[in-house]
Design a protein around this motif. Structure first.
Motif, PDB file in Angstrom:
ATOM      1  N   LEU A   1      -5.331   6.121   2.143  1.00  0.00           N
ATOM      2  CA  LEU A   1      -4.932   5.213   0.878  1.00  0.00           C
ATOM      3  C   LEU A   1      -4.845   5.889  -0.431  1.00  0.00           C
ATOM      4  O   LEU A   1      -5.798   6.437  -0.753  1.00  0.00           O
ATOM      5  CB  LEU A   1      -5.724   3.997   0.890  1.00  0.00           C
TER       6      LEU A   1
ATOM      7  N   TYR B   1       0.315   5.219   1.028  1.00  0.00           N
ATOM      8  CA  TYR B   1      -0.666   6.171   1.894  1.00  0.00           C
ATOM      9  C   TYR B   1      -0.026   7.429   1.886  1.00  0.00           C
ATOM     10  O   TYR B   1       1.105   7.715   1.747  1.00  0.00           O
ATOM     11  CB  TYR B   1      -0.805   5.736   3.254  1.00  0.00           C
TER      12      TYR B   1
ATOM     13  N   GLN C   1      -1.016  -4.594   8.976  1.00  0.00           N
ATOM     14  CA  GLN C   1      -0.221  -3.578   7.924  1.00  0.00           C
ATOM     15  C   GLN C   1       1.131  -3.227   8.731  1.00  0.00           C
ATOM     16  O   GLN C   1       0.811  -2.764   9.922  1.00  0.00           O
ATOM     17  CB  GLN C   1      -0.952  -2.671   7.498  1.00  0.00           C
TER      18      GLN C   1
ATOM     19  N   LEU D   1       3.639   7.201   3.172  1.00  0.00           N
ATOM     20  CA  LEU D   1       3.877   5.913   3.511  1.00  0.00           C
ATOM     21  C   LEU D   1       3.693   4.867   2.978  1.00  0.00           C
ATOM     22  O   LEU D   1       2.737   4.718   2.001  1.00  0.00           O
ATOM     23  CB  LEU D   1       3.094   5.833   5.019  1.00  0.00           C
TER      24      LEU D   1
ATOM     25  N   TYR E   1       0.898  -1.267  -0.186  1.00  0.00           N
ATOM     26  CA  TYR E   1       0.011  -0.102  -0.070  1.00  0.00           C
ATOM     27  C   TYR E   1       0.830   1.318   0.023  1.00  0.00           C
ATOM     28  O   TYR E   1       1.985   1.385   0.475  1.00  0.00           O
ATOM     29  CB  TYR E   1      -0.843  -0.015   1.291  1.00  0.00           C
TER      30      TYR E   1
ATOM     31  N   GLN F   1      -3.124   0.386  -3.981  1.00  0.00           N
ATOM     32  CA  GLN F   1      -2.856  -0.874  -3.382  1.00  0.00           C
ATOM     33  C   GLN F   1      -2.412  -1.905  -4.508  1.00  0.00           C
ATOM     34  O   GLN F   1      -3.172  -2.046  -5.502  1.00  0.00           O
ATOM     35  CB  GLN F   1      -4.039  -1.431  -2.571  1.00  0.00           C
TER      36      GLN F   1
ATOM     37  N   LYS G   1       1.719  -6.371   3.891  1.00  0.00           N
ATOM     38  CA  LYS G   1       1.038  -7.289   4.540  1.00  0.00           C
ATOM     39  C   LYS G   1       1.288  -8.465   3.922  1.00  0.00           C
ATOM     40  O   LYS G   1       1.169  -8.732   2.697  1.00  0.00           O
ATOM     41  CB  LYS G   1      -0.310  -7.005   5.152  1.00  0.00           C
TER      42      LYS G   1
END
Lengths: 113, 113
Positions: free
Chosen positions: A45, A35, A102, A91, A33, A48, A95
């Motif tokens: 978000l 962010y 996460q 960020l 992901y 992804q 995962k």
């Protein structure tokens, strides 16, 4: 186990310039992901990935932001051209496919002047 | 419209007391809810996950409750310590396998010795 790595940690650019951020997720984490976290807000978000395919990019400003995850491991997020409102921490998180937790990297703090 | 709200004001408490942080949401039906801790200059770190069919979860000095009728989660830190000072983020998890999280804006906790 090594954590999520991101670089650079800090970047200052002028508006209308371009910038790229790099992320190396935890080994074996297929989901990645990106962010955006504006000061005083929670992470939002942007995109992804599942392996090298995009699962959700509904909140990615596609006129200026792009991201790729070649070979399903490292990922790059690019902004071109940058605007003042892009100043934020970017960020990266990853995962396991079977997990919900996460793991976040330290982030890249971008300042657009 | 969809909204996630955490205590907007910083929470200041004395060492040894119990800190209680609130996460309220509207127009979401989360399958689970997570709490993360974020220190300045760092990425969020996972603390606890609670599912929609669970009322309460505990881990050491941490306790989370989840009331899907009230659309609220409470996060408790008992016997708080100055080292617990940080920003705490709640995140709603959607159903399905994407693992997508929607974060609240966070609450800053300051524990004074």
């Amino acid at each position: 186990e090594a954590g999520v790595a991101q670089s650079p940690r800090y970047k200052i650019i002028e508006k209308r310039q371009s910038v790229a951020f790099w992320c190396n997720p935890i080994s074996g984490h297929a989901t990645l992901y990106w962010y955006q976290q504006i000061l005083g807000q929670g992470p939002k978000l942007l995109i992804q990935f599942q392996n090298n395919g995009v699962v959700d990019d509904s909140q990615l400003p596609k006129d200026r932001f792009s991201a790729e995850r070649l070979k399903g491991v490292d990922s790059t997020l690019k902004i071109q051209p940058a605007k003042l409102e892009d100043s934020a921490v970017y960020l990266c998180a990853s995962k396991l496919p079977s997990g919900s937790e996460q793991y976040f990297g330290p982030g890249t703090r971008l300042t657009v002047t | 419209s969809q909204k996630i709200e955490q205590n907007s004001e910083a929470l200041n408490i004395q060492e040894g007391k119990t800190a209680t942080l609130t996460c309220n949401y509207t127009n979401y039906s989360p399958a689970y809810l997570q709490w993360y801790r974020q220190d300045p200059g760092r990425g969020p770190v996972f603390l606890l996950l609670i599912r929609e069919n669970e009322k309460e979860k505990r881990k050491e000095r941490l306790k989370v409750t989840f009331d899907t009728t009230l659309k609220q989660s409470l996060f408790h830190i008992t016997a708080s310590q100055p080292a617990d000072s940080a920003t705490y983020l709640c995140a709603l998890g959607t159903s399905g396998n994407t693992g997508k999280l929607i974060f609240g804006q966070g609450t800053t906790l300051q524990v004074k010795p």
